[in-house]
Design a protein around this motif. Structure first.
Motif, short mmCIF file in Angstrom:
data_model
loop_
_atom_site.label_atom_id
_atom_site.label_comp_id
_atom_site.label_asym_id
_atom_site.label_seq_id
_atom_site.Cartn_x
_atom_site.Cartn_y
_atom_site.Cartn_z
N PRO A 96 0.84 -1.20 0.00
CA PRO A 96 0.00 0.00 0.00
C PRO A 96 0.88 1.25 0.00
O PRO A 96 1.97 1.26 0.59
CB PRO A 96 -0.80 -0.11 1.29
CG PRO A 96 0.02 -0.99 2.17
CD PRO A 96 0.74 -1.93 1.24
N PRO A 97 0.42 2.32 -0.65
CA PRO A 97 1.21 3.55 -0.66
C PRO A 97 1.24 4.17 0.74
O PRO A 97 0.28 4.08 1.50
CB PRO A 97 0.47 4.45 -1.65
CG PRO A 97 -0.91 3.90 -1.71
CD PRO A 97 -0.80 2.44 -1.41
N MET A 98 2.37 4.79 1.06
CA MET A 98 2.51 5.41 2.39
C MET A 98 1.87 6.79 2.37
O MET A 98 2.08 7.57 1.44
CB MET A 98 3.99 5.52 2.77
CG MET A 98 4.65 4.18 2.99
SD MET A 98 6.38 4.30 3.43
CE MET A 98 6.33 5.18 4.97
N ASP A 136 1.21 10.62 4.37
CA ASP A 136 2.13 11.60 4.95
C ASP A 136 2.45 11.28 6.41
O ASP A 136 3.59 11.47 6.86
CB ASP A 136 1.55 13.01 4.84
CG ASP A 136 1.50 13.50 3.40
OD1 ASP A 136 2.29 12.97 2.58
OD2 ASP A 136 0.70 14.40 3.10
N ALA A 137 1.47 10.81 7.17
CA ALA A 137 1.71 10.49 8.57
C ALA A 137 2.68 9.33 8.71
O ALA A 137 3.58 9.35 9.56
CB ALA A 137 0.39 10.16 9.27
N ALA A 138 2.54 8.33 7.85
CA ALA A 138 3.44 7.19 7.90
C ALA A 138 4.85 7.60 7.49
O ALA A 138 5.84 7.14 8.07
CB ALA A 138 2.93 6.08 7.00
N LYS A 139 4.95 8.47 6.49
CA LYS A 139 6.27 8.96 6.07
C LYS A 139 6.94 9.75 7.19
O LYS A 139 8.13 9.60 7.44
CB LYS A 139 6.14 9.83 4.82
CG LYS A 139 5.87 9.05 3.56
CD LYS A 139 5.78 9.96 2.36
CE LYS A 139 5.41 9.17 1.11
NZ LYS A 139 5.27 10.05 -0.05
N ALA A 140 6.16 10.59 7.88
CA ALA A 140 6.70 11.38 8.98
C ALA A 140 7.15 10.47 10.11
O ALA A 140 8.21 10.69 10.73
CB ALA A 140 5.67 12.38 9.48
N ALA A 141 6.36 9.45 10.40
CA ALA A 141 6.72 8.51 11.47
C ALA A 141 7.99 7.74 11.10
O ALA A 141 8.85 7.51 11.95
CB ALA A 141 5.58 7.54 11.73
N ALA A 142 8.13 7.38 9.83
CA ALA A 142 9.32 6.66 9.38
C ALA A 142 10.56 7.56 9.48
O ALA A 142 11.63 7.11 9.90
CB ALA A 142 9.13 6.18 7.95
N GLU A 143 10.42 8.82 9.10
CA GLU A 143 11.54 9.76 9.21
C GLU A 143 11.93 9.98 10.67
O GLU A 143 13.11 10.06 11.00
CB GLU A 143 11.19 11.09 8.54
CG GLU A 143 11.13 11.03 7.05
CD GLU A 143 12.49 10.72 6.43
OE1 GLU A 143 13.51 11.21 6.94
OE2 GLU A 143 12.51 9.97 5.44
N GLU A 144 10.93 10.08 11.55
CA GLU A 144 11.20 10.27 12.97
C GLU A 144 11.92 9.06 13.55
O GLU A 144 12.88 9.19 14.32
CB GLU A 144 9.89 10.52 13.72
CG GLU A 144 10.07 10.81 15.19
CD GLU A 144 8.75 11.10 15.87
OE1 GLU A 144 8.66 10.81 17.08
OE2 GLU A 144 7.83 11.62 15.22
N LYS A 145 11.47 7.86 13.16
CA LYS A 145 12.13 6.64 13.63
C LYS A 145 13.56 6.57 13.12
O LYS A 145 14.47 6.18 13.85
CB LYS A 145 11.34 5.42 13.17
CG LYS A 145 11.91 4.10 13.68
CD LYS A 145 11.08 2.93 13.21
CE LYS A 145 11.55 1.62 13.74
NZ LYS A 145 12.96 1.33 13.61
N LYS A 146 13.76 6.97 11.88
CA LYS A 146 15.10 6.97 11.30
C LYS A 146 16.02 7.94 12.06
O LYS A 146 17.17 7.62 12.35
CB LYS A 146 15.01 7.36 9.83
CG LYS A 146 16.29 7.27 9.07
CD LYS A 146 16.05 7.63 7.60
CE LYS A 146 17.33 7.58 6.81
NZ LYS A 146 17.10 7.95 5.39
#
Length: 99
Positions: free
Chosen positions: A28-30, A32-42
């Motif tokens: 499934p496409p990510m 904006d919230a999922a992208k932000a969470a992934a960047e924060e985790k990174k």
């Protein structure tokens, strides 16, 4: 004859695996919230890695300082060898007492 059977079996396994992978739905496409969470985790993982690297360096420095002090107490002079990846210590680090 055995080699031919093994070759046919390997081709069948690879073919069936390719067919099964082709049948999987796309991820499934990510949003904006999922992208932000992934960047924060990174960013958190990078900060944790930097903290671990700094803690490792401090521990190594304490061990080296203790070893040098023990050898000096025995009357031996020890010159630390710098590895190809090690960085020179800051000027103030030599004046610090080992903990």
């Amino acid at each position: 004859m055995t080699t031919l059977r093994a070759l046919i079996a390997a081709v069948l396994v690879v073919g069936v695996f390719g067919w099964a992978v082709a049948k999987l739905p796309p991820p499934p496409p990510m949003d904006d919230a999922a992208k932000a969470a992934a960047e924060e985790k990174k960013a958190k993982d990078a900060a944790a890695a930097d903290a671990a690297k700094a803690a490792q360096a401090r521990a190594e420095d304490r061990v080296v300082a203790r070893y040098i002090a023990e050898q000096k107490a025995k009357g031996k002079t020890v010159t630390p060898q710098m590895g190809p990846t090690s960085q020179p210590a800051p000027a103030g680090a030599a004046a610090k007492k080992p903990q």
